[in-house]
Write an enzyme that holds these catalytic residues in place. Structure first.
Site, PDB file in Angstrom:
ATOM      1  CB  SER A  11     -52.411  35.298  33.773  1.00 53.66           C
ATOM      2  OG  SER A  11     -53.785  35.061  33.540  1.00 53.66           O
TER       3      SER A  11
ATOM      4  CG  ASP B 241     -58.547  30.275  31.352  1.00 55.96           C
ATOM      5  OD1 ASP B 241     -59.438  30.072  30.507  1.00 55.96           O
ATOM      6  OD2 ASP B 241     -58.440  31.331  31.992  1.00 55.96           O
TER       7      ASP B 241
END
Length: 418
Positions: free
Chosen positions: A143, A186
């Site tokens: 994502s 991330d």
């Protein structure tokens, strides 16, 4: 400041790029003008501490989210996916973009658009086609790779200028739109990674220290088959643990000050961990926190120490030492942070018994993937053990290239003109 979307060589295979370019032509009846690539990541050690401001140690994967796109002359973003499970999304850029229903993949497309519209008043959208070979909801940051890819495309088209670390912070802020209170790991590793390297990611501000992965080391990714969807039913569990960490920090810091042990109030975990030895902090906190708060606190402060120690072991090419810290990390995630599952515990055990020197869950937990470390000469043994003792026993031999693969430390995100 340097341009975030500065062109670099795009990773990936020609056949994959050609496939999405052809799909773009079918959908939009013209050719794309740009390509953007944002890799997934595997966190080697340092789980659930990035949002507490403490350093982590991930590396970018060879698997990535890729978008071919063409700029528009209006504020519309229209994005199709090569995966038929994900319907096309279309919306208008603006600071008041509304979120779609929880769990909708399109929210990860809207998130960077809203953030950049708010921060930089961007006005130009794009038509695009997305292709990703990062396993979905597996703890490998599929994502965030979409958020980064869309953000880079919009930044490039709207002449947004920001340092890479600053842009990673913007994309981490953007992802709050989806409802998950993450850190910044991330986004940072996906944007800033280097080939053949892992990176120590530090925060406030975001910065990366690259460490070359020794040639004889092999990291193996194994998907448990349990969905680890942060935007779905587990989101509340994920956010609850962050809240417990924040509450524990406040309680401990306040009591340390009131008892005259420290001279000032520590407002962050890095400050707190630097002020006192880990064992002192754990002893001091035991009678001040609830049982669940203390477990979360113990994981955070001990995991921070494991990150620093593991990095030293990689620098020394001590594979067994690094593996031991991975094992200890998993035990803490299982017992203290309580984000492991029976399937994750089993796949960790199979990997270790198959020849891995270390194995742990990676990502938020509650399912998803395990990362195992083996000497390269033993990698085939570990892969074989996982296939036979985990996947074949469950009748999951299909799509093995998605479920089980060797992680190649890869470069970060890039944009280039076609």
């Amino acid at each position: 400041m340097g341009r975030v979307a500065a062109p670099r060589i795009l990773g990936g295979t020609c056949s994959r790029v050609s496939c999405i370019e052809d799909l773009f032509k079918e959908v939009f009846n013209c050719s794309p003008t740009h390509r953007v690539r944002a890799p997934g990541r595997v966190n080697l050690i340092g789980e659930h501490i990035d949002y507490n401001g403490l350093p982590v140690f991930p590396m970018a994967l060879q698997r990535a989210a890729r978008i071919v796109f063409r700029p528009r002359n209006d504020r519309i973003v229209a994005l199709h996916s090569s995966d038929e499970r994900f319907h096309p999304v279309e919306f208008e850029i603006g600071p008041e973009i509304e979120r779609w229903s929880q769990g909708s993949w399109g929210n990860y497309v809207k998130a960077p658009a809203k953030e950049l519209a708010y921060r930089f008043e961007i006005q130009r959208g794009f038509d695009g086609v997305l292709q990703s070979d990062i396993p979905v909801a597996a703890g490998l940051s599929s994502s965030s790779a979409i958020v980064n890819a869309v953000g880079l495309a919009l930044a490039h088209l709207n002449d947004v200028l920001a340092e890479p670390g600053e842009f990673a912070g913007l994309m981490a802020e953007a992802e709050l739109f989806v409802g998950t209170r993450g850190g910044g790991m991330d986004q940072a590793i996906s944007l800033g990674a280097k080939d053949h390297s892992a990176a120590k990611v530090s925060f406030n501000p975001i910065r990366l220290q690259h460490v070359t992965v020794p040639d004889g080391w092999c990291f193996i990714i194994a998907d448990s088959g349990e969905v680890a969807e942060k935007s779905g039913s587990r989101q509340a569990e994920y956010n609850l643990r962050r809240t417990k960490c924040e509450e524990a920090l406040h309680i401990i810091s306040t009591n340390l000050l009131e008892q005259g042990i420290t001279e000032g109030l520590h407002e962050s975990y890095p400050e707190l961990c630097a002020s006192l030895d880990t064992e002192v902090l754990l002893d001091f906190s035991e009678n001040l926190l609830t049982a669940s708060e203390h477990r979360c606190f113990r994981h955070v402060v001990t995991e921070a120490g494991r990150v620093e120690a593991a990095i030293e072991r990689m620098l020394a090419a001590d594979i067994r030492g690094f593996g031991a810290y991975m094992n200890a990390s998993h035990d803490s995630l299982k017992t203290d942070y309580q984000v492991s599952t029976e399937a994750l515990d089993e796949i960790v055990q199979v990997a270790r018994e198959g020849g891995a020197v270390g194995a742990r869950l990676t990502g938020a937990g509650f399912g998803g993937c395990v990362v195992a470390l083996a000497e390269r000469r033993r990698a085939r043994d570990v892969l074989g053990a996982l296939q036979v003792e985990y996947y074949e026993r469950r009748g999951r031999e299909n799509r093995m290239n998605e479920r089980l693969f060797i992680a190649v430390p890869s470069r970060g995100a890039s944009v280039r003109v076609i």
